[in-house]
Design a protein around this motif. Structure first.
Motif, PDB file in Angstrom:
ATOM      1  N   VAL A  58      -4.260  22.052  42.160  1.00 35.57           N
ATOM      2  CA  VAL A  58      -3.344  22.783  42.343  1.00 35.57           C
ATOM      3  C   VAL A  58      -1.988  22.003  42.010  1.00 35.57           C
ATOM      4  CG1 VAL A  58      -4.789  23.935  44.011  1.00 35.57           C
ATOM      5  CG2 VAL A  58      -3.290  21.946  44.851  1.00 35.57           C
ATOM      6  N   ASP A  59      -1.026  22.824  42.188  1.00 35.25           N
ATOM      7  CA  ASP A  59       0.488  22.114  41.870  1.00 35.25           C
ATOM      8  C   ASP A  59       0.624  21.709  43.146  1.00 35.25           C
ATOM      9  OD1 ASP A  59       0.525  23.268  39.402  1.00 35.25           O
ATOM     10  OD2 ASP A  59       1.251  25.009  39.994  1.00 35.25           O
ATOM     11  N   GLU A  60       0.679  22.070  44.187  1.00 40.60           N
ATOM     12  CA  GLU A  60       1.305  21.437  45.337  1.00 40.60           C
ATOM     13  C   GLU A  60       0.327  21.554  46.737  1.00 40.60           C
ATOM     14  OE1 GLU A  60       5.048  20.132  44.206  1.00 40.60           O
ATOM     15  OE2 GLU A  60       4.071  19.868  46.184  1.00 40.60           O
ATOM     16  N   LEU A  61      -0.168  20.273  47.104  1.00 38.99           N
ATOM     17  CA  LEU A  61      -0.995  20.371  48.095  1.00 38.99           C
ATOM     18  C   LEU A  61      -0.297  20.968  49.395  1.00 38.99           C
ATOM     19  CD1 LEU A  61      -3.230  16.975  47.766  1.00 38.99           C
ATOM     20  CD2 LEU A  61      -4.045  19.473  47.957  1.00 38.99           C
ATOM     21  N   ALA A  62       0.888  20.552  49.447  1.00 41.11           N
ATOM     22  CA  ALA A  62       1.702  20.993  50.698  1.00 41.11           C
ATOM     23  C   ALA A  62       1.585  22.482  51.003  1.00 41.11           C
ATOM     24  CB  ALA A  62       3.003  20.527  50.780  1.00 41.11           C
ATOM     25  N   ASP A  63       1.452  23.338  49.904  1.00 41.74           N
ATOM     26  CA  ASP A  63       1.514  24.893  50.239  1.00 41.74           C
ATOM     27  C   ASP A  63       0.252  25.195  50.797  1.00 41.74           C
ATOM     28  OD1 ASP A  63       3.131  25.449  46.866  1.00 41.74           O
ATOM     29  OD2 ASP A  63       3.836  24.693  48.866  1.00 41.74           O
ATOM     30  N   ASN A  65      -1.229  24.702  53.326  1.00 38.87           N
ATOM     31  CA  ASN A  65      -1.251  24.460  54.988  1.00 38.87           C
ATOM     32  C   ASN A  65      -2.130  25.372  55.940  1.00 38.87           C
ATOM     33  OD1 ASN A  65       0.477  26.269  54.855  1.00 38.87           O
ATOM     34  ND2 ASN A  65       2.186  25.277  55.435  1.00 38.87           N
ATOM     35  N   GLU A 118      -4.062  17.224  43.316  1.00 35.80           N
ATOM     36  CA  GLU A 118      -3.041  17.643  42.338  1.00 35.80           C
ATOM     37  C   GLU A 118      -3.095  16.966  41.113  1.00 35.80           C
ATOM     38  OE1 GLU A 118       0.653  17.889  45.764  1.00 35.80           O
ATOM     39  OE2 GLU A 118       0.559  16.043  44.266  1.00 35.80           O
ATOM     40  N   GLU A 119      -4.152  16.159  40.810  1.00 38.74           N
ATOM     41  CA  GLU A 119      -4.488  15.605  39.623  1.00 38.74           C
ATOM     42  C   GLU A 119      -6.046  15.649  39.215  1.00 38.74           C
ATOM     43  OE1 GLU A 119      -1.082  12.388  39.474  1.00 38.74           O
ATOM     44  OE2 GLU A 119      -3.230  11.802  39.777  1.00 38.74           O
TER      45      GLU A 119
END
Length: 378
Positions: A58-63, A65, A118-119
């Motif tokens: 994914v692009d952003e793990l923080a999204d 939540n 993210e990777e």
């Protein structure tokens, strides 16, 4: 999720060998097909598989939540971006099981673990840790974990004189009939399942067929019904042979020929003799691996009952003999000459085959023989 939901989710990744560089495609070896056939059968019988592991970049793990955000990230977009990190063979088995009986299994629940990164490299690392990074255990290591409950159960079901303590500064040694090391008992367990004498607990059990043969024997409960009675027969014969010992000059205690006379206990002092007897009975009852006489458990039960009756008659016969008669029956001099009279290479392998052949003759003759020379020279 349900099995059908899982298949719909990962189908594209599955077709792409898991969707990750280096992942194995479904194995096509004979042993892999056998284990998947076993797995499919277990699934149809209601077994629960260990969780499969799915990866997603994914692009952003923080999204992610919340649980809803995670579900949306996994379900939305191109499903070929998903990766089957661990579970290619289980996925193959699920597909085969659904194809065989679609309505029976597609609504069953399956646990799925999702690894989100993210990777892609992070997912590859996870795959390596989960699969390639596993350190294979050798048999000795496996036995340390496995044989503790096995030996505990054997103590309950078999009348040993004692199971020797091998831990600590002074490991116990066998000094009389009916005494055995726990690791030797575990090795008998393996020899019985594989039905071959060439079992080395110091070597890695790398043979996939051996693992499958063991799994099949365990799942069919053949051990519970036949292994314990077989070991009990060995213990009974061990005691019967050792009745001679008080009347004969003591040997050096390890059964090796050095000019002194073997005693009755020395027969089953020998690991090759113990394994040879166990394997001979296992083959007589169940047949060799891959060419079982029949799979009728009742017929196997009748065969082992016949062998048990033969052992009972022989031990009674030995119990009635005096020292001279017993010495004449055991023919330990012939055994000593056959085993140690000629120097040869691969002594251990020779001895195991020798004792398997000897005890096979004893079984074929229904334990009704004039002397054991019949077996030692067979």
């Amino acid at each position: 999720m349900t099995v059908q939901e899982y298949i719909d989710l990962v189908n594209e990744a599955y077709k792409d060998r898991g969707g990750i560089a280096g992942q194995r495609e479904p194995l096509k070896t004979t042993s892999a097909k056998r284990i998947r056939k076993r797995m499919v059968g277990d699934l149809l019988a209601g077994a629960v598989l260990p969780p499969v592991v799915i990866g997603k970049v994914v692009d952003e793990l923080a999204d992610l939540n919340t649980a809803d955000a995670l579900k949306a990230a996994i379900s939305d977009g191109d499903k070929s971006e998903l990766s089957i990190i661990d579970g290619m063979q289980r996925t193959t088995a699920l597909l085969e099981a659904v194809a065989e009986t679609e309505d029976l299994i597609k609504d069953r629940f399956l646990r799925v673990e999702f690894w989100v990164a993210e990777e892609t490299e992070s997912l590859i690392y996870r795959m390596l840790v989960l699969n390639t990074g596993q350190v294979p255990w050798n048999l000795s290591r496996q036995l340390q974990v496995v044989y503790a409950p096995l030996v505990a159960e054997m103590k309950e079901k078999i009348t040993f004189d004692r199971v020797l303590e091998i831990q600590g500064p002074k490991p116990e040694r066998r000094t009389k009939a009916g005494q055995y090391r726990p690791d030797d008992l575990a090795e008998l367990f393996i020899a019985f399942g594989l039905r071959k004498t060439d079992v080395d607990a110091k070597e890695t059990l790398a043979d996939e067929f051996s693992r499958l043969d063991m799994a099949e024997a365990l799942s069919s409960h053949l051990y519970k019904d036949f292994f314990y009675p077989t070991v009990q027969m060995m213990v009974d014969l061990d005691r019967a042979f050792s009745r001679l010992d008080d009347q004969l000059a003591q040997s050096n205690g390890d059964g090796e020929a050095d000019g002194r006379q073997l005693i009755g206990r020395n027969i089953f002092d020998s690991k090759p003799a113990r394994i040879g007897f166990i394997v001979a009975v296992a083959i007589a009852v169940m047949g060799r691996i891959g060419m079982e006489k029949d799979k009728d458990k009742d017929a196997m039960g009748q065969r082992i009952a016949t062998i048990m009756e033969g052992v009972k008659k022989l031990t009674y016969k030995l119990g009635e003999m005096n020292a001279d008669d017993m010495n004449d029956f055991l023919k330990l001099g012939v055994l000593q000459q056959r085993l140690y009279g000629t120097k040869r290479s691969a002594v251990g392998r020779y001895e195991r085959v020798f004792f398997e052949d000897a005890f096979r003759i004893l079984i074929e003759e229904n334990f009704d023989i004039p002397t054991l020379e019949t077996c030692w020279r067979g």
